[in-house]
Scaffold this motif. Structure first.
Motif, mmCIF file in Angstrom:
data_model
loop_
_atom_site.group_PDB
_atom_site.id
_atom_site.type_symbol
_atom_site.label_atom_id
_atom_site.label_comp_id
_atom_site.label_asym_id
_atom_site.label_seq_id
_atom_site.Cartn_x
_atom_site.Cartn_y
_atom_site.Cartn_z
ATOM 1 N N HIS A 18 -31.764 21.895 1.017
ATOM 2 C CA HIS A 18 -31.734 22.038 2.475
ATOM 3 C C HIS A 18 -30.670 21.149 3.086
ATOM 4 O O HIS A 18 -30.361 20.078 2.577
ATOM 5 C CB HIS A 18 -33.119 21.724 3.033
ATOM 6 N N PHE A 19 -30.120 21.618 4.201
ATOM 7 C CA PHE A 19 -29.004 20.959 4.865
ATOM 8 C C PHE A 19 -29.295 20.878 6.364
ATOM 9 O O PHE A 19 -29.764 21.857 6.952
ATOM 10 C CB PHE A 19 -27.732 21.786 4.608
ATOM 11 N N GLN A 74 -37.327 24.773 6.869
ATOM 12 C CA GLN A 74 -36.885 24.163 5.616
ATOM 13 C C GLN A 74 -38.060 23.537 4.874
ATOM 14 O O GLN A 74 -38.172 23.664 3.646
ATOM 15 C CB GLN A 74 -35.806 23.123 5.893
ATOM 16 N N ASP A 140 -33.377 16.187 0.365
ATOM 17 C CA ASP A 140 -32.331 17.214 0.327
ATOM 18 C C ASP A 140 -31.220 16.889 1.318
ATOM 19 O O ASP A 140 -30.032 17.035 1.005
ATOM 20 C CB ASP A 140 -32.907 18.592 0.654
ATOM 21 N N TRP A 141 -31.590 16.473 2.530
ATOM 22 C CA TRP A 141 -30.575 16.152 3.529
ATOM 23 C C TRP A 141 -29.698 15.000 3.042
ATOM 24 O O TRP A 141 -28.480 15.044 3.181
ATOM 25 C CB TRP A 141 -31.228 15.799 4.855
ATOM 26 N N SER A 144 -27.426 16.340 0.375
ATOM 27 C CA SER A 144 -26.367 17.141 0.989
ATOM 28 C C SER A 144 -25.253 16.244 1.535
ATOM 29 O O SER A 144 -24.070 16.517 1.331
ATOM 30 C CB SER A 144 -26.924 18.006 2.127
ATOM 31 N N ARG A 145 -25.654 15.174 2.213
ATOM 32 C CA ARG A 145 -24.655 14.241 2.752
ATOM 33 C C ARG A 145 -23.860 13.599 1.618
ATOM 34 O O ARG A 145 -22.640 13.486 1.693
ATOM 35 C CB ARG A 145 -25.323 13.169 3.614
ATOM 36 N N VAL A 149 -21.579 18.061 1.758
ATOM 37 C CA VAL A 149 -21.797 19.405 2.287
ATOM 38 C C VAL A 149 -21.503 19.388 3.779
ATOM 39 O O VAL A 149 -21.998 18.539 4.513
ATOM 40 C CB VAL A 149 -23.247 19.879 2.014
ATOM 41 N N SER A 150 -20.686 20.339 4.199
ATOM 42 C CA SER A 150 -20.299 20.386 5.613
ATOM 43 C C SER A 150 -20.654 21.710 6.281
ATOM 44 O O SER A 150 -20.417 21.884 7.463
ATOM 45 C CB SER A 150 -18.793 20.143 5.745
ATOM 46 N N VAL A 152 -22.958 25.807 5.631
ATOM 47 C CA VAL A 152 -23.830 26.639 4.820
ATOM 48 C C VAL A 152 -23.281 28.056 4.778
ATOM 49 O O VAL A 152 -22.676 28.512 5.748
ATOM 50 C CB VAL A 152 -25.283 26.638 5.361
ATOM 51 N N THR A 154 -23.377 26.437 0.852
ATOM 52 C CA THR A 154 -22.509 25.706 -0.060
ATOM 53 C C THR A 154 -23.040 25.946 -1.462
ATOM 54 O O THR A 154 -24.240 25.843 -1.698
ATOM 55 C CB THR A 154 -22.504 24.192 0.250
#
Length: 188
Positions: A18-19, A74, A140-141, A144-145, A149-150, A152, A154
């Motif tokens: 998740h993002f 999410q 997950d967040w 992602s960081r 990840v910038s 979706v 990704t």
């Protein structure tokens, strides 16, 4: 769908991570005009681009006027991934948001999606009320960081990634370049 096609050809496992896309969005949502105010963002051009990409993939995609906070969706998705058959929730969540324009931050809306997907509604209600998967989504967040990840979707593997809605051929090339093995009988 590209993901299923990739699964059939390559010996890969898909893991949903998740993002936090617009985590500042209030529970009631906000208009896209308000979301992108002052950012020199062309909503019509963005819609046409995404619509073209989704049409090419055979995916429904509608013109949206609002964005909604996806945090609870999410957490619900993280719960569903722990259940047999839980993956059946991902497509209806996509459809609710990107096609039907539903508020996927609303508990009643989410429970209706759960019911339609054939998953246990009362268990889902408890998951949302008690925020049982809050920590999993927080992890997950953070992941992602850390991965940078910038946007979706990704697609990440082997320390590399591809950002955005990419053509199937781009994803196939990506998997080949990182050394993903072919499934027996996939025809290479």
């Amino acid at each position: 769908m590209r993901i299923e096609k990739l699964r059939q050809k390559f010996d890969i496992e898909i893991e949903w991570v998740h993002f936090p896309l617009h985590p500042e969005t209030p529970d009631e949502g906000m208009t896209l005009e308000d979301l992108f105010a002052g950012r020199n963002y062309d909503l019509e051009a963005s819609y046409r681009k995404m619509k073209g990409l989704m049409d090419a993939e055979g995916l429904d995609y509608a013109r949206r006027t609002h964005t909604y906070n996806s945090r609870l969706a999410q957490e619900l998705g993280a719960w569903a991934d722990t259940r047999e058959g839980g993956e059946a929730l991902h497509d209806p969540l996509y459809r609710a948001y990107f096609v039907d324009g539903k508020n996927i931050g609303d508990t009643d809306t989410l429970l209706g999606i759960v019911e339609d997907a054939g998953l246990p509604v009362e268990e889902a209600r408890a998951v949302l009320q008690e925020r049982r998967f809050r920590d999993a989504v927080d992890e997950d967040w953070a992941r992602s960081r850390k991965l940078g990840v910038s946007g979706v979707p990704t697609f990440a593997a082997g320390g590399y990634g591809v950002v955005g809605a990419q053509p199937y051929e781009t994803l196939e090339k990506f998997l080949t370049e990182i050394g993903a093995g072919l499934r027996a009988g996939s025809g290479g």
